[in-house]
Design a protein around this motif. Structure first.
Motif, PDB file in Angstrom:
ATOM      1  N   ASP A  66      27.081  32.925  31.129  1.00  0.00           N
ATOM      2  CA  ASP A  66      28.200  34.038  30.925  1.00  0.00           C
ATOM      3  C   ASP A  66      27.856  35.686  31.164  1.00  0.00           C
ATOM      4  N   ASP A  67      26.238  36.126  31.090  1.00  0.00           N
ATOM      5  CA  ASP A  67      25.855  37.061  31.255  1.00  0.00           C
ATOM      6  C   ASP A  67      26.124  37.377  32.852  1.00  0.00           C
ATOM      7  N   VAL A  68      25.782  36.515  33.727  1.00  0.00           N
ATOM      8  CA  VAL A  68      25.488  36.660  35.020  1.00  0.00           C
ATOM      9  C   VAL A  68      27.138  36.998  35.598  1.00  0.00           C
ATOM     10  N   ARG A  69      28.146  36.243  34.744  1.00  0.00           N
ATOM     11  CA  ARG A  69      29.509  36.686  35.280  1.00  0.00           C
ATOM     12  C   ARG A  69      30.102  38.170  34.956  1.00  0.00           C
ATOM     13  N   LEU A  71      27.701  40.598  34.837  1.00  0.00           N
ATOM     14  CA  LEU A  71      27.216  41.463  35.717  1.00  0.00           C
ATOM     15  C   LEU A  71      27.623  41.393  37.058  1.00  0.00           C
ATOM     16  N   ALA A  72      28.371  40.161  37.372  1.00  0.00           N
ATOM     17  CA  ALA A  72      29.262  40.096  38.500  1.00  0.00           C
ATOM     18  C   ALA A  72      30.308  40.916  38.752  1.00  0.00           C
ATOM     19  N   ALA A  73      30.933  40.961  37.449  1.00  0.00           N
ATOM     20  CA  ALA A  73      32.196  41.760  37.383  1.00  0.00           C
ATOM     21  C   ALA A  73      31.970  43.325  37.367  1.00  0.00           C
ATOM     22  N   ASP A  78      25.711  39.335  43.009  1.00  0.00           N
ATOM     23  CA  ASP A  78      26.765  38.646  43.744  1.00  0.00           C
ATOM     24  C   ASP A  78      27.271  37.492  43.014  1.00  0.00           C
ATOM     25  N   GLY A  79      28.428  37.460  42.364  1.00  0.00           N
ATOM     26  CA  GLY A  79      28.755  36.494  41.915  1.00  0.00           C
ATOM     27  C   GLY A  79      29.214  35.214  42.799  1.00  0.00           C
ATOM     28  N   ALA A  80      29.477  35.583  44.183  1.00  0.00           N
ATOM     29  CA  ALA A  80      29.838  34.587  44.744  1.00  0.00           C
ATOM     30  C   ALA A  80      28.774  33.551  45.319  1.00  0.00           C
TER      31      ALA A  80
END
Length: 243
Positions: A66-69, A71-73, A78-80
């Motif tokens: 959830d935190d990675v998402r 940070l990607a936003a 690099d969320g991709a």
């Protein structure tokens, strides 16, 4: 954001939950396979986010999905290129070769917590944040916290070894990382809580082969077969936190 220079190694920020699997096996295997060294910093996800907010960026981040998402936003990672790695639940441990308390039901867990001389949990870790909320929901926060040993970060089972507490609460994989304690088990249904972790390159390292190679290696079948030995379960990929 400025691109990372080619400095001959990969800088990794990682949550504590996967530390044992990485330190005892996977990072060495990655270096042997690729020739690329990994310099790792291990901290709770909340602490890693603070370091990144202050301008200290890794090449690869392993953190709560959830935190990675989030940070990607924000354009930080690099969320991709994110890949799920593993998940683990919150559990309870005691000093090795001491009686195991009963925690098969929520009622038994509550009695165990109330009877404990002191319960150790983390102030900043995901497990500690959840446990503090659970105590309030169970109506025993004031009673348990009056005798609790709250550690800033690190492995809570260390407080069982040095006598500060007789119960340690943390992610099962983190409890298993400490020699000299027995993991009684994960919390029972109704109090259980699973957290998933993902690996992702930072935007500073986006597209750079060593960072991408590390993310892919940590999500590979070879790595997944290792996580189970360290108290981790296969990731579902959805990042949900069950409770």
């Amino acid at each position: 954001m400025r691109k990372m220079p080619n400095h001959g190694h990969v800088k990794l920020f990682s949550t504590l939950a996967v530390r044992s699997a990485l330190e005892h096996r996977l990072l060495e295997e990655f270096t042997e396979a690729t020739g690329t060294a990994v310099r790792a910093v291990f901290d709770p996800t909340s602490a890693l986010r603070k370091r990144m907010a202050s301008g200290e960026y890794p090449d690869v981040l392993i953190a709560i999905t959830d935190d990675v998402r989030q940070l990607a936003a924000q354009g930080v990672v690099d969320g991709a290129a994110r890949l799920p790695l593993a998940s683990t639940g919150v559990g309870l441990a005691v000093r090795a070769r001491t009686p195991h308390p009963r925690i098969a039901t929520v009622g038994e867990l509550v009695r165990t917590l109330r009877d404990a001389r002191s319960v150790a949990y983390s102030r900043t870790g995901a497990s500690g944040i959840y446990f503090a909320r659970l105590l309030a929901e169970l109506g025993v926060a004031e009673e348990v916290n009056a005798r609790a040993t709250v550690v800033e970060k690190g492995f809570t089972a260390d407080a069982v070894l040095d006598g500060r507490a007789d119960l340690a609460i943390q992610q099962v994989s983190e409890l298993m990382a400490v020699c000299g304690v027995d993991v009684v088990g994960p919390f029972p249904a109704g109090a259980d809580h699973d957290t998933e972790f993902s690996a992702v390159p930072s935007m500073a390292a986006a597209g750079l082969p060593p960072a991408l190679e590390l993310v892919r290696f940590l999500a590979s079948e070879q790595a997944r077969s290792t996580y189970g030995a360290f108290g981790l379960k296969a990731a579902t990929g959805n990042g949900a936190r069950a409770s």
